[in-house]
Design an enzyme around this catalytic site. Structure first.
Site, PDB file in Angstrom:
ATOM      1  N   LYS A 249     -12.056   3.914   5.739  1.00  0.00           N
ATOM      2  CA  LYS A 249     -11.053   2.930   6.151  1.00  0.00           C
ATOM      3  C   LYS A 249     -10.513   3.282   7.535  1.00  0.00           C
ATOM      4  CE  LYS A 249      -6.776   0.757   4.502  1.00  0.00           C
ATOM      5  NZ  LYS A 249      -5.680   0.828   3.503  1.00  0.00           N
ATOM      6  N   SER A 325      -4.792  -3.342   1.261  1.00  0.00           N
ATOM      7  CA  SER A 325      -5.284  -3.466   2.626  1.00  0.00           C
ATOM      8  C   SER A 325      -6.654  -2.817   2.832  1.00  0.00           C
ATOM      9  CB  SER A 325      -4.279  -2.833   3.593  1.00  0.00           C
ATOM     10  OG  SER A 325      -4.120  -1.451   3.340  1.00  0.00           O
ATOM     11  N   GLY A 346      -0.785   3.057  -0.492  1.00  0.00           N
ATOM     12  CA  GLY A 346       0.654   3.288  -0.468  1.00  0.00           C
ATOM     13  C   GLY A 346       1.406   2.269  -1.288  1.00  0.00           C
ATOM     14  N   GLY A 347       0.723   1.217  -1.693  1.00  0.00           N
ATOM     15  CA  GLY A 347       1.301   0.176  -2.535  1.00  0.00           C
ATOM     16  C   GLY A 347       0.201  -0.635  -3.183  1.00  0.00           C
ATOM     17  N   GLY A 348      -0.829   0.064  -3.687  1.00  0.00           N
ATOM     18  CA  GLY A 348      -1.923  -0.606  -4.384  1.00  0.00           C
ATOM     19  C   GLY A 348      -3.145  -0.869  -3.541  1.00  0.00           C
ATOM     20  N   SER A 349      -3.210  -0.325  -2.328  1.00  0.00           N
ATOM     21  CA  SER A 349      -4.249  -0.750  -1.399  1.00  0.00           C
ATOM     22  C   SER A 349      -5.650  -0.260  -1.721  1.00  0.00           C
ATOM     23  CB  SER A 349      -3.895  -0.307   0.017  1.00  0.00           C
ATOM     24  OG  SER A 349      -4.664  -1.017   0.945  1.00  0.00           O
TER      25      SER A 349
END
Length: 652
Positions: A249, A325, A346-349
């Site tokens: 990534k 993301s 960091g929030g489901g990425s």
């Protein structure tokens, strides 16, 4: 190795709870944070402030789950740009933001409430018991040795049966399939490299552009593949990962590629001088890196939309988003181009795009793996995690890349990293004793019952086949949890971006990013401390749940892959209803640092993948990997070949 200097660029959100929180400020008439809806049994008035009941005194029997209601405008194109410019206006922007937050009682929750718990500025855990039927990995040892230990944990592999008698039903090639093909001289890494290069170059010519990679160097891929091919010809491959192709990534350093984070400017202020720690460990095992995978700019979104380079399409339906993301890594794995990739979460990425693309995504415990050399190395909610086509491939990559930083080892006192032993007897005994927690009202709060029904079917199969016990649980204060997560990650992001924003770099960013920054600037130090007090409350609730349950299960997302509006390709979009459903279940693992995994369990009536999320106790990666492997076996027979799929191992 010489450590990288602190990045002057950005701490990435992957993706944040921005959608859930921004919904609260985007429509002043619809979204509030009433205490009764969040599970606080009662609150006391203390002058103009509310006084929360201590978490240990909350009556869980009085908790009433109320579905999240989001009614925010869906903006694209000119109207989205105009909206962003209004938010950024020196006087009117902050006034609008503060008014909307006040109307929606956000200030009442964060600033006008006395929270009795002390702040928890990063996850803290009590000592944990060793998981059963596991192999302990030496995080101070060589990555090659950990990969060998992981290989011994896997079930029996019969290459002749899987390769020679390849059935008509679809399945992904695994890492062990590649290794067998190389060792039996059916194909070489260099041959596979040429096939991958051809696909990437063809993909880059698409109109409109739909790039899987942001940075790609064919000569570099050929050089890596040639070195791997020579090792196989000499009979001395480094590990089972030698010759395995992976994408990284674009917020993780992979030398010599620049790290842009999906933006057009971060690489200008932060040159890459070496591999990130996790990339270096994989490289020492012989992994071949094909380049930097596409992503939602700065991770500030849930869909994977990227106007800078083009939006990656979902391999199962090219008119659908991948999820974000980590959009590029998930799409690359789902399309068969690579058996594995690295993302950040960091929030489901990692989990959201894995679910929407029908692959496996692991979020390890916070602090389990070093973040050195990534653009998200200064936060308290983010990890680097593997995405792969199968659970066993996730295990192999995870074993190679793990290793906590010295500072986290001191502050977090992590339990030793472990992997489950996948022999028949070990799996059966360990699975039979597991207790699986499920908060049914939350579990069923999805856009379509197809999502919850498929996940329920998987759990019923698991219980019937292995005797796992299902336990009903209650999770209070879900809305407060989302808010605490957003304030935490948003404040951390703004801190790391502030110098570049002062230099005017922020105006080069997409409307998505600029909207996020306008929100983050409205947070105060008091908001941040209040969020950390909420974090401690939520940690108390979850640790109480883990007294009676080994894992918590939910759908990974509350919806399948959303359609891509053509008007969003040029300038992005804001669609809070979609964001709310995509992030419905992922936040607890980030705010509290718990390990979690998404594993495919089926498809909706349109053929779009559905994922089941398994959340584990602190440091319990082995347990969630064991359950995910069992679910994969029970639900994997009906895998569908993606519309966009490349068989690079057996191409004619």
């Amino acid at each position: 190795m010489v450590p990288l200097p602190p990045p002057r660029g950005i701490s990435f959100i992957s993706p944040t709870t921005l959608g859930l929180y921004y919904s609260a400020i985007a429509s002043s008439s619809c979204f509030v944070f009433p205490f009764s809806s969040s599970g606080i049994s009662r609150s006391l008035r203390m002058g103009k402030k509310r006084l929360m009941v201590p978490a240990k005194d909350v009556d869980l029997s009085s908790v009433e789950y109320k579905p999240l209601v989001v009614q925010a405008p869906h903006l694209t194109g000119f109207t989205f740009g105009l909206f962003v410019r209004i938010l950024e206006a020196p006087l009117i922007g902050p006034l609008i933001m503060n008014f909307l937050k006040k109307e929606n009682k956000v200030d009442e929750l964060l600033r006008h409430t006395v929270i009795p718990e002390e702040p928890m500025f990063k996850p803290e855990y009590p000592p944990q018991e060793m998981e059963p039927s596991v192999v302990v990995l030496d995080e101070d040892g060589k990555p090659e040795d950990r990969v060998e230990s992981a290989l011994r944990c896997l079930p029996h592999y019969d290459p002749a049966e899987l390769w020679e008698n390849f059935s008509e039903s679809f399945r992904y090639w695994k890492i062990r399939d590649y290794a067998y093909a190389y060792r039996s001289r059916k194909v070489t890494p260099l041959m596979v490299a040429e096939r991958i290069i051809s696909v990437i170059e063809e993909n880059r010519r698409n109109k409109p552009p739909t790039p899987l990679l942001i940075s790609f160097d064919a000569a570099d891929i050929r050089e890596q593949a040639a070195a791997s091919t020579h090792r196989f010809e000499a009979g001395n491959p480094l590990t089972i990962l030698d010759g395995i192709f992976m994408a990284i990534k674009d917020d993780i350093d992979c030398y010599p590629h620049p790290t842009k984070g999906g933006s057009t400017w971060v690489h200008e202020v932060r040159p890459v001088k070496r591999d990130a720690d996790c990339v270096a460990r994989l490289r020492s095992c012989g992994v071949i890196f094909i380049g930097k995978a596409n992503m939602h700019e700065f991770g500030m979104g849930t869909t994977g939309n990227n106007p800078n380079y083009g939006t990656t399409r979902n391999p199962h339906a090219l008119d659908r988003y991948t999820g974000g993301s980590s959009s590029g890594p998930a799409a690359i794995v789902a399309s068969g181009l690579c058996p594995a990739a690295l993302g950040t979460d960091g929030g489901g990425s990692v989990r959201i795009p894995s679910s929407l693309c029908g692959v496996v995504g692991l979020k390890s415990n916070y602090g389990r793996t070093s973040m050195e050399g990534s653009l998200c190395d200064c936060g308290t909610v983010e990890i680097i995690g593997p995405i792969a086509s199968t659970v066993e491939d996730v295990m192999l990559v995870y074993a190679a890349m793990l290793g906590s930083s010295p500072s986290n080892r001191i502050s977090l006192k992590p339990a030793p990293p472990c992997l489950p032993i996948h022999s028949l007897s070990d799996d059966s005994n360990a699975l039979e004793s597991l207790r699986i927690g499920k908060y049914t009202p939350w579990f069923n709060d999805v856009s379509s019952t197809e999502v919850s029904d498929k996940c329920e079917d998987a759990l019923n199969l698991l219980s019937k086949s292995h005797g796992c016990e299902m336990i009903e649980i209650v999770i209070p204060e879900i809305l407060e949890m989302r808010t605490a997560h957003l304030v935490s990650i948003g404040s951390e992001c703004l801190y790391s971006m502030s110098a570049d924003c002062e230099d005017g770099k922020d105006v080069k960013s997409t409307y998505d990013t600029r909207t996020s920054l306008a929100l983050f600037r409205s947070f105060t130090a008091a908001d941040y401390v209040a969020a950390q007090c909420i974090r401690r409350r939520i940690m108390y609730y979850f640790m109480e749940i883990f007294r009676k349950a080994d894992v918590i299960v939910t759908p990974t997302t509350g919806t399948t892959a959303p359609k891509i509006p053509p008007s969003a390709l040029k300038s992005g979009e804001t669609d809070m209803q979609t964001t709310a459903y995509l992030m419905q279940f992922v936040v607890p693992s980030n705010l509290l640092g718990f390990p979690a995994i998404s594993v495919p369990v089926g498809y909706d009536k349109e053929g779009l993948p559905i994922g089941l999320q398994i959340i584990g106790r602190p440091w319990a990666e082995a347990t969630i990997l064991r359950i995910a492997s069992a679910v994969e076996k029970l639900c994997g027979e009906s895998k569908k070949r993606p519309v966009s799929y490349y068989d690079v191992l057996r191409a004619n």
